[in-house]
Design an enzyme around this catalytic site. Structure first.
Site, PDB file in Angstrom:
ATOM      1  N   CYS A 159       0.806  -1.219   0.000  1.00  0.00           N
ATOM      2  CA  CYS A 159       0.000   0.000   0.000  1.00  0.00           C
ATOM      3  C   CYS A 159       0.840   1.270   0.000  1.00  0.00           C
ATOM      4  CB  CYS A 159      -0.955  -0.013   1.192  1.00  0.00           C
ATOM      5  SG  CYS A 159      -2.108  -1.404   1.129  1.00  0.00           S
ATOM      6  N   HIS A 299      -1.725   8.454   5.972  1.00  0.00           N
ATOM      7  CA  HIS A 299      -2.126   7.137   5.453  1.00  0.00           C
ATOM      8  C   HIS A 299      -3.535   6.830   5.964  1.00  0.00           C
ATOM      9  CE1 HIS A 299      -1.390   3.306   3.594  1.00  0.00           C
ATOM     10  NE2 HIS A 299      -1.685   2.656   4.715  1.00  0.00           N
ATOM     11  N   THR A 303      -8.048   1.642  10.400  1.00  0.00           N
ATOM     12  CA  THR A 303      -7.837   0.458  11.240  1.00  0.00           C
ATOM     13  C   THR A 303      -7.436   0.927  12.637  1.00  0.00           C
ATOM     14  OG1 THR A 303      -5.509   0.266  10.608  1.00  0.00           O
ATOM     15  CG2 THR A 303      -7.107  -0.953   9.288  1.00  0.00           C
ATOM     16  N   GLU A 310       0.251   5.597  13.651  1.00  0.00           N
ATOM     17  CA  GLU A 310       0.598   6.745  12.813  1.00  0.00           C
ATOM     18  C   GLU A 310       0.324   8.057  13.545  1.00  0.00           C
ATOM     19  OE1 GLU A 310      -1.519   7.170   9.100  1.00  0.00           O
ATOM     20  OE2 GLU A 310      -0.019   8.546   8.310  1.00  0.00           O
ATOM     21  N   LYS A 328      -8.864   9.005   2.564  1.00  0.00           N
ATOM     22  CA  LYS A 328      -9.445   7.664   2.367  1.00  0.00           C
ATOM     23  C   LYS A 328     -10.898   7.598   2.835  1.00  0.00           C
ATOM     24  CE  LYS A 328      -5.179   4.882   2.519  1.00  0.00           C
ATOM     25  NZ  LYS A 328      -4.148   5.936   2.698  1.00  0.00           N
ATOM     26  N   HIS A 333      -9.720   2.839   0.544  1.00  0.00           N
ATOM     27  CA  HIS A 333      -8.280   2.530   0.534  1.00  0.00           C
ATOM     28  C   HIS A 333      -7.925   1.932  -0.830  1.00  0.00           C
ATOM     29  CE1 HIS A 333      -4.314   1.559   1.482  1.00  0.00           C
ATOM     30  NE2 HIS A 333      -4.467   0.704   2.486  1.00  0.00           N
ATOM     31  N   PHE A 391       1.843  -3.313   3.775  1.00  0.00           N
ATOM     32  CA  PHE A 391       2.130  -4.640   4.321  1.00  0.00           C
ATOM     33  C   PHE A 391       3.607  -4.975   4.066  1.00  0.00           C
ATOM     34  CE2 PHE A 391      -2.250  -6.975   4.366  1.00  0.00           C
ATOM     35  CZ  PHE A 391      -2.609  -6.217   5.468  1.00  0.00           C
TER      36      PHE A 391
END
Length: 403
Positions: A159, A299, A303, A310, A328, A333, A391
């Site tokens: 990502c 970002h 989640t 972050e 987002k 996303h 990831f």
């Protein structure tokens, strides 16, 4: 500023927020989420899809062959090239690079052709199955379409891919490997395999009763992200070349930092060491200090764990609390395309002096000490960050500045 800076002279966007740069920007600034509820059999799922478009816009012959991921990239690139005032037939193609980030490449083709193989046999697999499903097919299609015979690269940092691609292209320009770079990210993996895989990871929102309110970056009730599809392509040039062409410059990319958590394949380092290193590297590359940062396009996937880490990093590194946005909440996303689309939106932010809101934020989650923008806010950020995390622990941060 120190280091090598490049100019953004063209922007093309095809996202769930709209087909085209201006349509997407308008919806992002209005904070109108694009997620919808879908049903496949007995299963429910949330998705952010690109509005329907005429396949003829990418050429009828091509529309039958490239994966949807490449189609979206072709549309975005066409807009970016036109925006930059370039005529591909008149440029030196050997000096034009293509750098595209993608997480899954031709995922739709791969799954469809695999299904044909299992259900009907090998004779029913398309001869274009392999070339259309390879990750590099997106960059290859752009090179073919625009006659760009310079360096052609495909970047995959999950990502963070789109942001990594922008940083890589900037380096190519700085090293004089090319004069023009078509750079960005594309993703079209709204497929059964990816829905099932992310769902099994517990990464997706399951707020099926409230589709447009499902993705809630930094909110106390966030429960995961909504997958989206789309593409963002930028035209990058060196400042001297842009001045020689007398072309409008939308923004500059003045810094880039990358790192790896070296920690876990899906979970970010709990101390945020990787994203911290990437932010610091990007600012050092730009010759800027933390106090210079006037906005962050985070970002912010929605989640629980990712947003908390972050937010803690940004609060520590940027104690003057610059306004923060996660776009987002509107676009979903976009996975491997996210970093490029958000770099483009950050460029538009500094160009137009408007900070887009973070959709669906009602109340900040515990421990999130950020000035998160909830309504479109006029401002004049001279310098902004765009942060991306992928990831595998990949981190990429871009520093975007006014022209």
């Amino acid at each position: 500023m120190s280091g090598a800076e490049v100019c953004v002279t063209g922007i093309g966007l095809v996202t769930p927020a709209g087909d085209g740069r201006e349509a997407g920007w308008e919806r992002v600034c209005k904070g109108l989420p694009a997620s919808t509820l879908e049903r496949e059999g007995d299963a429910l799922r949330l998705a952010c899809r690109v509005p329907p478009f005429d396949p003829g816009r990418v050429g009828r012959a091509r529309a039958r062959k490239p994966d949807r991921c490449a189609q979206l990239a072709l549309l975005a690139a066409s807009e970016a090239v036109a925006d930059a005032g370039l005529e591909p037939g008149r440029w030196d193609g050997a000096r034009v690079a293509v750098v595209v980030g993608t997480g899954s490449g031709g995922a739709g083709t791969l799954e469809a052709e695999h299904r044909a193989l299992l259900e009907r046999g090998p004779a029913y697999v398309s001869p274009f199955a392999v070339p259309s499903s390879l990750a590099n097919s997106v960059a290859a299609q752009l090179a073919i379409e625009f006659g760009a015979s310079g360096p052609g690269l495909t970047v995959n940092t999950a990502c963070a891919s789109g942001a990594t691609a922008v940083g890589t292209a900037r380096d190519l320009l700085a090293l004089d490997r090319c004069d023009i770079a078509l750079v960005g990210g594309a993703e079209a993996s709204l497929t059964p395999y990816y829905f099932a895989g992310f769902s099994q990871l517990g990464a997706l929102s399951e707020r099926f009763e409230d589709p447009t309110g499902a993705l809630r970056p930094f909110d106390v009730d966030r429960d995961g992200f909504v997958m989206g599809e789309g593409a963002g392509i930028l035209v990058l040039e060196r400042p001297a070349d842009a001045r020689a062409r007398r072309v409008r410059v939308r923004a500059r990319i003045v810094g880039y930092g990358a790192s790896s958590d070296a920690h876990h394949v899906v979970s970010p380092h709990p101390g945020g060491v990787g994203i911290t290193a990437a932010v610091r590297a990007a600012l050092a590359d730009a010759g800027a200090g933390a106090a210079d940062v006037a906005h962050v396009n985070a970002h912010g996937t929605g989640t629980r764990r990712g947003d908390s880490i972050e937010a803690a990093v940004l609060a520590t590194l940027l104690p003057h609390r610059p306004p923060v946005t996660s776009t987002k909440g509107v676009t979903g996303h976009l996975l491997g395309a996210a970093g490029a689309v958000e770099a483009a939106l950050t460029a538009l932010t500094v160009e137009r002096g408007l900070l887009p809101p973070t959709a669906n934020l009602r109340r900040l989650g515990p421990g999130i000490d950020l000035d998160v923008v909830t309504e479109c806010r006029p401002a004049a950020p001279a310098l902004a960050l765009s942060t991306s995390v992928g990831f595998g622990g990949h981190n990429a941060v871009l520093v975007v500045a006014v022209p």
